[in-house]
Write an enzyme that holds these catalytic residues in place. Sequence first.
Site, PDB file in Angstrom:
ATOM      1  CB  THR A  74      -0.861   0.057   1.275  1.00  0.00           C
ATOM      2  OG1 THR A  74       0.017   0.142   2.393  1.00  0.00           O
ATOM      3  CG2 THR A  74      -1.728  -1.163   1.401  1.00  0.00           C
ATOM      4  CD  GLU A 102      -4.522  -2.105   3.264  1.00  0.00           C
ATOM      5  OE1 GLU A 102      -5.067  -1.776   2.192  1.00  0.00           O
ATOM      6  OE2 GLU A 102      -3.771  -1.354   3.914  1.00  0.00           O
ATOM      7  CE  LYS A 157     -13.196  11.682  14.970  1.00  0.00           C
ATOM      8  NZ  LYS A 157     -12.266  10.722  15.588  1.00  0.00           N
ATOM      9  CD1 TRP A 210     -17.716  11.985  14.643  1.00  0.00           C
ATOM     10  CD2 TRP A 210     -17.636  10.269  13.208  1.00  0.00           C
ATOM     11  NE1 TRP A 210     -17.037  10.974  15.275  1.00  0.00           N
ATOM     12  CE2 TRP A 210     -16.973   9.900  14.410  1.00  0.00           C
ATOM     13  CE3 TRP A 210     -17.694   9.344  12.175  1.00  0.00           C
ATOM     14  CZ2 TRP A 210     -16.378   8.657  14.592  1.00  0.00           C
ATOM     15  CZ3 TRP A 210     -17.116   8.101  12.351  1.00  0.00           C
ATOM     16  CH2 TRP A 210     -16.460   7.761  13.555  1.00  0.00           C
TER      17      TRP A 210
END
Lengths: 532, 532
Positions: free
Chosen positions: B175, B318, B426, B431
Amino acid sequence: MQSQPLLVTSLIDHAGREHKDREIVSRWADGSQTRTTWGAVGRDARRFAAALVKLGMKKGDRIATLAMNHAHHLVSWYGSAGMGGVLHTVNPRLFDEQLVYIINHAEDRLLFLDGAFLPIVERLRDQLPSVEHFILFDAPAQEGYLSYRDLIDAEDASFEWVDLDERDPVGLCYTSGTTGNPKGVLYEHRSNVIHAITEVQPDVIGLSNRSVIMPIVPMFHANSWGVPFAAAAVGAKLVFSATNDAEGLCKLMEDEGVTHSAGVPTVWIGMFAHMDATGAGYGKLQRVIIGGSAAPRAMIERFMKAGITVSHAWGMTETSPIGTMGKRPWNWDEMSFDEQVDIVCRQGCPPFGVELRIVDDEGRELPRDGETSGRLQCRGPWIVQRYFKGEQDAADADGWFDTGDVAVLHPDGVMQITDRAKDVIKSGGEWISSIELENAAVGAPGVQEAAAVGVYHPKWDERPLLLIVRKPGVETSEAAIVDYLKDKVAKWWLPDEVVFVAELPHTATGKILKRQIREDYKDYKLRSLAEA
Amino acid sequence: MQSQPLLVTSLIDHAGREHKDREIVSRWADGSQTRTTWGAVGRDARRFAAALVKLGMKKGDRIATLAMNHAHHLVSWYGSAGMGGVLHTVNPRLFDEQLVYIINHAEDRLLFLDGAFLPIVERLRDQLPSVEHFILFDAPAQEGYLSYRDLIDAEDASFEWVDLDERDPVGLCYTSGTTGNPKGVLYEHRSNVIHAITEVQPDVIGLSNRSVIMPIVPMFHANSWGVPFAAAAVGAKLVFSATNDAEGLCKLMEDEGVTHSAGVPTVWIGMFAHMDATGAGYGKLQRVIIGGSAAPRAMIERFMKAGITVSHAWGMTETSPIGTMGKRPWNWDEMSFDEQVDIVCRQGCPPFGVELRIVDDEGRELPRDGETSGRLQCRGPWIVQRYFKGEQDAADADGWFDTGDVAVLHPDGVMQITDRAKDVIKSGGEWISSIELENAAVGAPGVQEAAAVGVYHPKWDERPLLLIVRKPGVETSEAAIVDYLKDKVAKWWLPDEVVFVAELPHTATGKILKRQIREDYKDYKLRSLAEA
């Protein structure tokens, strides 16, 4: 990468979570209809598992069902899987002695049944000592019988699936072999899951969340060809019918927007007749899978002319059951209609996971040349290794399982069944397909039915004898039939003799009983030999 | 049931046996084009494996490639798999220090490369002590470089695959994370095979033997999203291009009858521009998979209006990489065009095998109500357990891998990415999606570019600060922008302050560099606080 096992319980968990509102429709034996969803089936499966545990069932125990297709039967599959049980689907059409044999052999501890099969159980229950409870799927409890509804209603859906290995057994189905005792095929979580995600491929059944599939093949026939597992993997809508009358099936197909169906040829003959008589249509039908035995060419053409994709499937209880599936090859659009029908008449191609080969009687691999025929063998992760309680493997050391069929493999990968191995006529080291000879002979004027068997020949080992049942009131003769066959089959395939008989023996399902004929004619002396 | 392992070598064996004449087309860096078949790739893979063994490679050794999409690269994947190797696809677009890091970290023993990347290797080869041979895929041998062609030509196709376990590693991909060193994801035979047979499902990519797929996504991006494995499973025709110029891709698409393609949005922007300029068409294109980043709504609408099925894919290195895929829900036909576009704009659904959940910062699972957003976690048999050479698991004890994305799960199973976790603002325990705020702001008159970040607030913890780059010559003001946003976002999402800047920092691939902005504004004091 992670090590999650491939489990049947993961299929219902997926369907219950991701496709919770997608419907499961059941038409019951009394003609009534109910609807549930994948979400509700998932919850009911947990209730069912809890009920089994309460009845004392333990991991590995066999739970039998004697039932047609409906949502309660579906719940029993997933619920049994989740408590580690092995769900044994019993075929109610078997003879009594076979039913008694397999239930005892499986040592089934519970037997769930439809009310329609009460007479069978009443007749046999004294001979089934392992069965602790008989439970009615679709009727209230009565003397000697518990009820599915009572068991489910007593539980909530909080049951946690037991720990499972992907190689744990989850299902059991007996083959109704023509010789010897039935043999049990034990399906595993892993094999069922790989089979399910293979089945949804476009070149196999081609299922998506938009599909509406009505498996007409019963759930006791190799897991309804795996459809109830495949449908869960993608959230397809399932349509079940507990009875297979043409009128009911046609109505369900139209009312529920069925896009996919799967069944044996005889079901479609009945549905066609109903359509012809009433003008009923196909509704939204897109794709039909035909297996069990070969579909007549005319049936295939009728579906194709209606714009419906039709595929032959070949397989056995021992192959979970998908061995091959007809698919449209990449050059399909360049073919004439007749060429397309030719392709569909064959048995199709193995999906990834199945390997096929043909061998001669000594086990030597034969070429895939579209001409040579040999014993068909297969191997793969959803093919039987050993029958239940078997003392030796059903497959050889390399995994090859002999199917008992005789086939040709074409260079493009298409498999074509030419005969059952035991029905092949072996003449001078070459094989004559009894099926092809019969199919050719029934086209001759005046022939109602035909059977070809091999009889002893000192030089050729075997030569074909053709038995013919005449059509009432139509003249024919041995010479006329042989003459008719001359441009239909190879010269050396022509029967040495044609015998006219009043009737031929049949199995309970209407197939010609070749074994009986072979037995009856085993000492038959060919006229040509007597004359020599 | 039989115990055949799920192996990548079985994929190429299947394709080479059942789909041997189906083509693989390669357009090379010099514009030339060659054709091979699955049968020939299967044989070449055995030659490749034999050549690797001759070069001293052993089971588990890493073999690197620095190459674009073409048939030789494909051969190297399957050949390496067959001798037990681990094929490490290196992304040539990485920075030099990352290339050196990952090749050394992987301890690659061989490096196969395209001629186009010779300058990279010339620059770095002294820093790559583990690499014993550098081998050119598409050019003759030269000083310091062997050639693929010479290696292959020296071998016949009789190599027997080595014995493999399905949990053996087969591929490695790093990655290119924005922080820290790149991390290696080790793919296994089992995970690649399950991923491949999942990918061909109608609700994922929908591949059959009739499909012609052109993966524009490079083979070094999570195995070209798995397409070269999925194509082998069903015998689809593969079309590769070593360069991604719009003209060449459009011509290939038309000439080769491409039905399926997969790539990032930018590729399609270029192709649309080429189509607009030249009148080039889509040919036989039926289905487009878009991943990497979100496709603009206008792009989705353009494909849909052309009758092409377009799907958003979401995933990561992944996740092999399919985490979710857009699919047409069962009630698609009942939806208006705009409702359909709304669905396609989301990130799709997990296929069977992937489980998703969203959690809050304390790891508590949040509801799938289509409103609550949380950290997206996933698990399943093709999702990373531990990074290569990692000292601890990347997933938690229950297998949940935190994706770093913030998402909403809808009741119908559809997942919608709302932000990257680290970009979320936040505010008062709730959120605010920086991405949604930016997307809304760029619609305001006079706004060229927008970035939203959270800055410290004593009461709310964080409050949004909106940075705006003005369009040249167009008037706008803080009040005008806030006013514009009022009916676009929740009231409490409105930025506390709007700051006009001359430009915003970007990554090499053109994304706004949020990390930099957060760093630059970490001590920013909101005007409202200074005033208080």
